[in-house]
Scaffold this motif. Sequence first.
Motif, PDB file in Angstrom:
ATOM      1  N   UNK A 102       0.846  -1.193   0.000  1.00 55.47           N
ATOM      2  CA  UNK A 102       0.000   0.000   0.000  1.00 55.47           C
ATOM      3  C   UNK A 102       0.882   1.244   0.000  1.00 55.47           C
ATOM      4  N   UNK A 103       0.648   2.119  -0.961  1.00 55.73           N
ATOM      5  CA  UNK A 103       1.399   3.376  -1.005  1.00 55.73           C
ATOM      6  C   UNK A 103       0.406   4.539  -0.968  1.00 55.73           C
ATOM      7  N   UNK A 104       0.785   5.617  -0.278  1.00 57.94           N
ATOM      8  CA  UNK A 104      -0.129   6.758  -0.185  1.00 57.94           C
ATOM      9  C   UNK A 104      -0.158   7.554  -1.487  1.00 57.94           C
ATOM     10  N   UNK A 105      -1.264   8.232  -1.721  1.00 58.05           N
ATOM     11  CA  UNK A 105      -1.332   9.168  -2.836  1.00 58.05           C
ATOM     12  C   UNK A 105      -0.334  10.282  -2.570  1.00 58.05           C
ATOM     13  N   UNK A 106       0.305  10.785  -3.615  1.00 57.91           N
ATOM     14  CA  UNK A 106       1.377  11.764  -3.411  1.00 57.91           C
ATOM     15  C   UNK A 106       0.886  13.131  -2.955  1.00 57.91           C
ATOM     16  N   UNK A 107      -0.362  13.451  -3.168  1.00 57.16           N
ATOM     17  CA  UNK A 107      -0.859  14.761  -2.777  1.00 57.16           C
ATOM     18  C   UNK A 107      -1.161  14.884  -1.296  1.00 57.16           C
ATOM     19  N   UNK A 108      -0.952  13.827  -0.524  1.00 59.56           N
ATOM     20  CA  UNK A 108      -1.302  13.824   0.893  1.00 59.56           C
ATOM     21  C   UNK A 108      -0.029  13.660   1.712  1.00 59.56           C
ATOM     22  N   UNK A 136      -4.838   5.233   0.196  1.00 57.35           N
ATOM     23  CA  UNK A 136      -3.727   4.407  -0.274  1.00 57.35           C
ATOM     24  C   UNK A 136      -4.075   3.701  -1.575  1.00 57.35           C
ATOM     25  N   UNK A 137      -3.037   3.369  -2.330  1.00 60.00           N
ATOM     26  CA  UNK A 137      -3.185   2.555  -3.535  1.00 60.00           C
ATOM     27  C   UNK A 137      -2.695   1.154  -3.197  1.00 60.00           C
ATOM     28  N   UNK A 138      -3.499   0.162  -3.507  1.00 61.62           N
ATOM     29  CA  UNK A 138      -3.098  -1.234  -3.338  1.00 61.62           C
ATOM     30  C   UNK A 138      -2.280  -1.617  -4.569  1.00 61.62           C
ATOM     31  N   UNK A 139      -0.969  -1.696  -4.415  1.00 62.90           N
ATOM     32  CA  UNK A 139      -0.095  -1.969  -5.556  1.00 62.90           C
ATOM     33  C   UNK A 139      -0.242  -3.384  -6.094  1.00 62.90           C
ATOM     34  N   UNK A 140      -0.930  -4.247  -5.345  1.00 62.41           N
ATOM     35  CA  UNK A 140      -1.134  -5.622  -5.801  1.00 62.41           C
ATOM     36  C   UNK A 140      -2.526  -5.842  -6.400  1.00 62.41           C
ATOM     37  N   UNK A 141      -3.291  -4.776  -6.526  1.00 64.82           N
ATOM     38  CA  UNK A 141      -4.603  -4.892  -7.176  1.00 64.82           C
ATOM     39  C   UNK A 141      -4.387  -5.295  -8.636  1.00 64.82           C
ATOM     40  N   UNK A 142      -5.359  -5.960  -9.249  1.00 63.01           N
ATOM     41  CA  UNK A 142      -5.208  -6.327 -10.657  1.00 63.01           C
ATOM     42  C   UNK A 142      -4.941  -5.090 -11.521  1.00 63.01           C
ATOM     43  N   UNK A 143      -4.107  -5.266 -12.534  1.00 61.19           N
ATOM     44  CA  UNK A 143      -3.740  -4.147 -13.398  1.00 61.19           C
ATOM     45  C   UNK A 143      -4.949  -3.500 -14.058  1.00 61.19           C
ATOM     46  N   UNK A 144      -5.939  -4.304 -14.443  1.00 68.55           N
ATOM     47  CA  UNK A 144      -7.104  -3.714 -15.090  1.00 68.55           C
ATOM     48  C   UNK A 144      -7.902  -2.830 -14.130  1.00 68.55           C
ATOM     49  N   UNK A 145      -7.888  -3.167 -12.854  1.00 64.81           N
ATOM     50  CA  UNK A 145      -8.575  -2.349 -11.856  1.00 64.81           C
ATOM     51  C   UNK A 145      -7.823  -1.034 -11.655  1.00 64.81           C
ATOM     52  N   UNK A 146      -6.504  -1.113 -11.534  1.00 62.17           N
ATOM     53  CA  UNK A 146      -5.695   0.100 -11.395  1.00 62.17           C
ATOM     54  C   UNK A 146      -5.872   1.004 -12.612  1.00 62.17           C
ATOM     55  N   UNK A 147      -5.860   0.399 -13.794  1.00 62.41           N
ATOM     56  CA  UNK A 147      -6.006   1.174 -15.024  1.00 62.41           C
ATOM     57  C   UNK A 147      -7.384   1.824 -15.091  1.00 62.41           C
ATOM     58  N   UNK A 148      -8.418   1.111 -14.709  1.00 65.63           N
ATOM     59  CA  UNK A 148      -9.776   1.655 -14.746  1.00 65.63           C
ATOM     60  C   UNK A 148      -9.914   2.849 -13.805  1.00 65.63           C
ATOM     61  N   UNK A 149      -9.306   2.774 -12.639  1.00 57.75           N
ATOM     62  CA  UNK A 149      -9.382   3.883 -11.687  1.00 57.75           C
ATOM     63  C   UNK A 149      -8.601   5.089 -12.195  1.00 57.75           C
ATOM     64  N   UNK A 150      -7.427   4.857 -12.779  1.00 50.43           N
ATOM     65  CA  UNK A 150      -6.655   5.963 -13.361  1.00 50.43           C
ATOM     66  C   UNK A 150      -7.435   6.588 -14.509  1.00 50.43           C
ATOM     67  N   UNK A 151      -7.986   5.750 -15.364  1.00 53.83           N
ATOM     68  CA  UNK A 151      -8.756   6.216 -16.517  1.00 53.83           C
ATOM     69  C   UNK A 151      -9.930   7.086 -16.075  1.00 53.83           C
ATOM     70  N   UNK A 152     -10.648   6.644 -15.068  1.00 53.63           N
ATOM     71  CA  UNK A 152     -11.811   7.389 -14.578  1.00 53.63           C
ATOM     72  C   UNK A 152     -11.416   8.784 -14.102  1.00 53.63           C
ATOM     73  N   UNK A 153     -10.347   8.869 -13.334  1.00 49.48           N
ATOM     74  CA  UNK A 153      -9.928  10.159 -12.798  1.00 49.48           C
ATOM     75  C   UNK A 153      -9.426  11.097 -13.893  1.00 49.48           C
ATOM     76  N   UNK A 154      -8.604  10.578 -14.786  1.00 45.81           N
ATOM     77  CA  UNK A 154      -8.035  11.423 -15.840  1.00 45.81           C
ATOM     78  C   UNK A 154      -9.114  11.868 -16.821  1.00 45.81           C
ATOM     79  N   UNK A 155     -10.021  10.975 -17.201  1.00 45.64           N
ATOM     80  CA  UNK A 155     -11.097  11.351 -18.119  1.00 45.64           C
ATOM     81  C   UNK A 155     -12.069  12.360 -17.499  1.00 45.64           C
ATOM     82  N   UNK A 156     -12.299  12.260 -16.204  1.00 43.51           N
ATOM     83  CA  UNK A 156     -13.178  13.219 -15.534  1.00 43.51           C
ATOM     84  C   UNK A 156     -12.597  14.622 -15.621  1.00 43.51           C
ATOM     85  N   UNK A 157     -11.313  14.753 -15.321  1.00 44.88           N
ATOM     86  CA  UNK A 157     -10.658  16.060 -15.417  1.00 44.88           C
ATOM     87  C   UNK A 157     -10.663  16.544 -16.862  1.00 44.88           C
ATOM     88  N   UNK A 158     -10.385  15.653 -17.791  1.00 43.96           N
ATOM     89  CA  UNK A 158     -10.370  16.018 -19.205  1.00 43.96           C
ATOM     90  C   UNK A 158     -11.733  16.540 -19.645  1.00 43.96           C
TER      91      UNK A 158
END
Length: 90
Positions: free
Chosen positions: A4-10, A18-40
């Motif tokens: 588990x690693x903390x988000x860098x803004x905190x 925290x980010x679970x670094x052992x979560x499945x890659x597709x789950x990590x990618x989906x969460x990153x995608x959601x956040x970046x697309x929302x801002x976009x």
Amino acid sequence: MNRYIPLTGIDLIPASLLIDTQAPLDVLQAMADHRIRTVTQVLENIAYRAEIGCDTVVLKDFSQLLAIPLRDGCDLMDVIGRRLRVQAKE
């Protein structure tokens, strides 16, 4: 890499987001995608408006609001990159 690693803004210890670094890659990618697309989406909505009126304080607050999910998405993409580099070495 720690599980588990903390988000860098905190900067608080202990971190509560925290980010679970052992979560499945597709789950990590989906969460990153959601956040970046929302801002976009929000930035595109602003960019294509004919007129935007706001003062410096509002603009600063709005920029910080958009920076949070964008930074989270970058943190998630960093974890994905680390995991993929490890897999490539194996």
